[in-house]
Design an enzyme around this catalytic site. Structure first.
Site, short mmCIF file in Angstrom:
data_model
loop_
_atom_site.label_atom_id
_atom_site.label_comp_id
_atom_site.label_asym_id
_atom_site.label_seq_id
_atom_site.Cartn_x
_atom_site.Cartn_y
_atom_site.Cartn_z
N ARG A 36 0.83 -1.22 0.00
CA ARG A 36 0.00 0.00 0.00
C ARG A 36 0.86 1.27 0.00
O ARG A 36 0.44 2.30 -0.53
CB ARG A 36 -0.94 0.00 1.21
CG ARG A 36 -2.04 -1.01 1.01
CD ARG A 36 -3.05 -0.94 2.10
NE ARG A 36 -4.20 -1.74 1.72
CZ ARG A 36 -5.05 -2.27 2.58
NH1 ARG A 36 -4.89 -2.08 3.87
NH2 ARG A 36 -6.06 -2.99 2.16
N LYS A 199 -19.77 -16.66 0.48
CA LYS A 199 -21.21 -16.49 0.72
C LYS A 199 -21.97 -15.78 -0.39
O LYS A 199 -21.50 -14.78 -0.93
CB LYS A 199 -21.39 -15.65 1.99
CG LYS A 199 -21.04 -16.37 3.26
CD LYS A 199 -21.32 -15.40 4.35
CE LYS A 199 -21.16 -15.96 5.73
NZ LYS A 199 -21.31 -14.86 6.69
N GLY A 355 -10.09 -8.43 -1.93
CA GLY A 355 -8.93 -8.99 -1.25
C GLY A 355 -8.50 -10.37 -1.69
O GLY A 355 -7.35 -10.58 -2.09
N GLY A 378 -13.31 -3.43 -0.05
CA GLY A 378 -14.68 -2.96 0.17
C GLY A 378 -15.08 -1.85 -0.78
O GLY A 378 -16.21 -1.83 -1.28
P1 AMP Z 1 -14.95 -14.06 0.22
O1 AMP Z 1 -14.22 -13.30 1.29
O2 AMP Z 1 -16.43 -14.08 0.38
O3 AMP Z 1 -14.51 -13.68 -1.17
O4 AMP Z 1 -14.55 -15.58 0.42
C1 AMP Z 1 -13.24 -16.01 0.37
C2 AMP Z 1 -13.13 -17.27 1.17
O5 AMP Z 1 -14.04 -18.22 0.68
C3 AMP Z 1 -11.76 -17.91 1.07
O6 AMP Z 1 -11.16 -17.86 2.33
C4 AMP Z 1 -12.04 -19.32 0.63
O7 AMP Z 1 -11.30 -20.28 1.33
C5 AMP Z 1 -13.52 -19.50 0.92
N1 AMP Z 1 -14.14 -20.51 0.05
C6 AMP Z 1 -14.09 -20.55 -1.30
N2 AMP Z 1 -14.73 -21.63 -1.76
C7 AMP Z 1 -15.19 -22.30 -0.69
C8 AMP Z 1 -15.92 -23.50 -0.53
N3 AMP Z 1 -16.29 -24.23 -1.59
N4 AMP Z 1 -16.23 -23.89 0.73
C9 AMP Z 1 -15.84 -23.15 1.79
N5 AMP Z 1 -15.15 -22.00 1.70
C10 AMP Z 1 -14.82 -21.57 0.48
#
Ligand code: AMP
Length: 397
Positions: A36, A199, A355, A378
């Site tokens: 950064r 999610k 990220g 974000g």
């Molecule tokens: P996000 O911050 O919502 O972009 O999610 C990123 C996180 O989602 C990472 O730490 C991944 O390990 C997790 N992730 C990705 N695919 C899966 C999955 N199939 N099951 C559980 N966690 C997951």
């Protein structure tokens, strides 16, 4: 708004908001990644080389009640000095007497770093009087903190009103805005968005907004399984948000109406535990038995995603295809990174944002083979959700 590149900084005290919220080693409190700081160097150097002096404002971490040593910006002074190759003065308080005196005595080419602006709750409250005190130090204001552009804080937003004719965005902020606009407003078609991560609930607004502009939306990662369940599939113990099943159905329906193709991973690497050494096998994503969970996209899915990507002219990627932090479930994300790099080599424009996807292209060595890797998590997500970013609006609107 004056143009940052041609504005005369000669003899001026330039108040600049950067995002130096860098990770520090927990024990030594030394900077563990200075990305950064490096990202803001072109802006800082431009001002200094054009006869200005620089008063740097930033936050570090999320201090709750006033000053906390572990969040003091004094820990990053030497890191900035090393990068700028010149001494950096430090004021122990961002608005106190020391800051007033040191900013008053600042000479051409000198740099002053103010203590963490978030040591005052007025910062996050967007307090006008606090913003005015900060504003009194400078002749002009530059915002180069894209990472906090989605926050209406005193040093990112309110402060701009004290410089009606002397407020600008720096080079980093300009590059971020340009790349985001290129994708959301002027995308060359076909435009493919890759959305992944854990999610559905975190990504609903983005997917809905992307439905207005994308031709293809690839959905991977944990969020894909809620879509499979919504379609009547069996997903075993994979991640699922039951309260979002209806949302998934609505997204699929809207996509159909708008002619946007949604691509879900036909197969998955499934595991009997959430662990790198779990028992794994390849399986259709809509037929996962109880006791098993999908932790990465499978080979067929990877091939079909690759196909879509290699036929795209614009690519936006947010969120990993699986649990890429574990070697056993990193192939999908790595292959997608590789395909994005190949598409870029063939002339596509690719923006990696958020990220985890930025971390993934870095980890797999493709960061310099894509068009742009955003520094904003974000902030970029909110831009893709179609929201106005107050830090940018305060200068450009
Ligand atoms: P996000 O911050 O919502 O972009 O999610 C990123 C996180 O989602 C990472 O730490 C991944 O390990 C997790 N992730 C990705 N695919 C899966 C999955 N199939 N099951 C559980 N966690 C997951």
């Amino acid at each position: 708004m004056p143009d940052f590149k041609t504005y005369s900084f000669d003899g001026k005290k330039v108040l600049i908001r950067v995002d130096f919220n860098v990770p520090l080693n927990k024990e030594t409190l030394e900077i563990s990644d200075d990305k950064r700081i490096r990202a803001a160097l072109p802006t800082l150097n431009h001002i200094l080389e054009n006869g200005g002096s620089v008063i740097v404002m930033s936050h570090l971490g999320r201090p709750k009640e006033g000053p906390e040593d572990k969040f003091s910006l004094k820990h990053i002074v030497s890191g900035i000095e090393k990068n700028l190759n010149r001494p950096v003065q430090f004021a122990n308080d961002c608005i106190g007497q020391e800051a007033i005196d040191k900013s008053k005595n600042l000479k051409k080419g000198e740099v002053l770093l103010l203590e963490n602006v978030r040591f005052y709750k007025e910062e996050t409250q967007g307090d006008m009087q606090f913003a005015e005190k900060l504003a009194s130090f400078g002749d002009c204001y530059v915002n180069d903190a894209f990472g906090t552009a989605h926050r209406a804080h005193a040093s990112t937003t309110q402060i701009a009103s004290f410089f009606p004719n002397d407020k600008m965005v720096g080079f980093l902020m300009q590059a971020e805005i340009e790349s985001a606009k290129k994708v959301m407003e002027h995308a060359e078609k076909p435009f493919t968005a890759i959305v992944g991560g854990a999610k559905v609930s975190d990504k609903v607004l983005i997917v809905e907004n992307l439905l207005k502009v994308a031709d293809h939306i690839i959905i991977g990662g944990g969020m894909a399984y809620t879509f499979f369940k919504a379609n009547g599939g069996e997903i075993g113990n994979s991640l699922c948000e039951d309260e979002r099943l209806e949302t998934c159905r609505e997204i699929l329906q809207k996509a159909k109406e708008k002619g946007v193709q949604i691509h879900l991973p036909v197969d998955s690497i499934i595991a009997d535990r959430f662990a790198d050494d779990a028992l794994t096998k390849n399986c259709e994503s809509q037929a996962i038995q109880t006791g098993w969970m999908g932790l990465d996209i499978g080979e067929k899915a990877t091939e079909s995603f690759k196909n879509v990507l290699l036929n795209s002219k614009t690519i936006l990627w947010n969120g990993p295809m699986g649990v890429f932090e574990m070697t056993a479930f990193s192939n999908g994300t790595k292959s997608v990174a590789e395909a994005v790099a190949e598409a870029t080599k063939n002339g596509a424009y690719s923006l990696i944002g958020g990220g985890d996807s930025a971390a993934a292209v870095q980890k797999f060595g493709f960061a310099d083979q894509v068009s742009y890797v955003s520094t904003g998590g974000g902030a970029l997500l909110e831009y893709f959700e179609g929201k106005v970013l107050p830090g940018i609006a305060a200068i450009l609107d």
